[in-house]
Design an enzyme around this catalytic site. Sequence first.
Site, PDB file in Angstrom:
ATOM      1  N   LYS A   8      -2.694   6.361   1.203  1.00 49.09           N
ATOM      2  CA  LYS A   8      -2.414   7.215   2.103  1.00 49.09           C
ATOM      3  C   LYS A   8      -2.163   8.213   2.281  1.00 49.09           C
ATOM      4  O   LYS A   8      -0.111   7.675   2.786  1.00 49.09           O
ATOM      5  CB  LYS A   8      -2.491   5.763   3.403  1.00 49.09           C
ATOM      6  CG  LYS A   8      -2.761   6.386   4.639  1.00 49.09           C
ATOM      7  CD  LYS A   8      -2.117   4.496   5.505  1.00 49.09           C
ATOM      8  CE  LYS A   8      -2.978   4.736   7.012  1.00 49.09           C
ATOM      9  NZ  LYS A   8      -3.697   5.244   7.336  1.00 49.09           N
TER      10      LYS A   8
ATOM     11  N   GLU B   1     -16.169   6.595   3.037  1.00 47.93           N
ATOM     12  CA  GLU B   1     -15.499   6.871   4.286  1.00 47.93           C
ATOM     13  C   GLU B   1     -16.424   7.032   5.208  1.00 47.93           C
ATOM     14  O   GLU B   1     -17.060   7.457   5.524  1.00 47.93           O
ATOM     15  CB  GLU B   1     -13.947   7.600   3.740  1.00 47.93           C
ATOM     16  CG  GLU B   1     -12.443   7.049   3.149  1.00 47.93           C
ATOM     17  CD  GLU B   1     -12.185   5.797   3.665  1.00 47.93           C
ATOM     18  OE1 GLU B   1     -12.655   4.948   4.471  1.00 47.93           O
ATOM     19  OE2 GLU B   1     -10.756   6.099   3.869  1.00 47.93           O
TER      20      GLU B   1
ATOM     21  N   ARG C   5       0.577  -1.167   0.239  1.00 49.58           N
ATOM     22  CA  ARG C   5       0.181   0.098  -0.152  1.00 49.58           C
ATOM     23  C   ARG C   5       0.554   1.971  -0.057  1.00 49.58           C
ATOM     24  O   ARG C   5      -0.150   2.556  -0.636  1.00 49.58           O
ATOM     25  CB  ARG C   5      -1.097   0.155   1.466  1.00 49.58           C
ATOM     26  CG  ARG C   5      -1.631   1.205   1.334  1.00 49.58           C
ATOM     27  CD  ARG C   5      -3.149   1.241   2.439  1.00 49.58           C
ATOM     28  NE  ARG C   5      -2.777   0.613   3.429  1.00 49.58           N
ATOM     29  CZ  ARG C   5      -3.397   0.953   4.812  1.00 49.58           C
ATOM     30  NH1 ARG C   5      -4.777   0.762   4.520  1.00 49.58           N
ATOM     31  NH2 ARG C   5      -3.208   1.099   5.523  1.00 49.58           N
TER      32      ARG C   5
END
Length: 337
Positions: free
Chosen positions: A183, A219, A80
């Site tokens: 992220k 989210e 990620r």
Amino acid sequence: METIDWKNLGFGYRKADYNIRCWYRNGKWGELEVSDSEQVTMHMAATALHYGQEAFEGLKAFRGKDNKVRVFRMDENAKRLRNSANGIMMAPVPEDLFMDAIRKAVKMNEKYVPPFESGASLYIRPLLIGTGPQIGVKPAEEYLFMVFVMPVGPYFKEGFKPTDLVIYREYDRAAPHGTGIYKVGGNYAASLQAGTRAHSEGYSAVLYLDAKEKKYLDECGPANFFGIKNNTYVTPKSTSILPSITNMSLRQLAADMGMTVEERKIPVEELAEFEEVGACGTAAVISPIKRVYDADIDKEYTYGKEPGAVSQKLYDKLRAIQYGTEPDPYGWTEVIE
């Protein structure tokens, strides 16, 4: 080392002894370095400071009943971070380098891994920043990768207790096809205003709707959303949601428990149909939700004051794998020797 009250740790920064660093210079990554400094010195024109070239990860290490220390799914965090780096044009950290840095950081700070019965864990924060100077809008040529750790308690002080969420349509966390799937710090900066308002009004987080149409669940503050109904685990599918490693793990567990798993668009009205809802992520694993309040239309959806049976079962199963009290048939954990 200070005496730590393991059972009453908050989720906040606490200094450990060492952090691990590695520089990307002249087109290649260097060797891992050990530092005892909490400071980073960088050029005032570093791209991290001006153009948001910054990405991070969050994962945990757990001390088991057998006193062994296990790290959970760090290979997925490595992937990620690489995806985030590629998304905002940073030098990606090789997965082997990432995992070696994690192992070294955990091993060198092993005394900060909380005891098994405490309910606390060692939080691990990998960080990648553009340190090379640029004043034109372009990627840096130099990067710093760091890993630091700290013991933490539950993310929500309530622990595994249901909390309230709120929907505000006037705020967006991330745009479709923007940086929501990475992220990066900018996504969290974009959520601070709405999050601060939610906290001041007594909610644990904001449940964001999709930025384009304001029709679908997106989210859930700093976490992914899921709902349970008719023996089905449902979670949003969106181009602006961070792919949660916890959510990925829960989907696997749900499927193996005989549940149907659906990743799809979830209309906001479907909140009325769920038997249980929750937020999931590294920090809290699962945060059950007792109420979602839609502030714009003064409508509330309630789910009971105690965690739902399915949420409880999923939470207990994932925690048992993380702490090594149940077998790990998936190979998700690695013991740090």
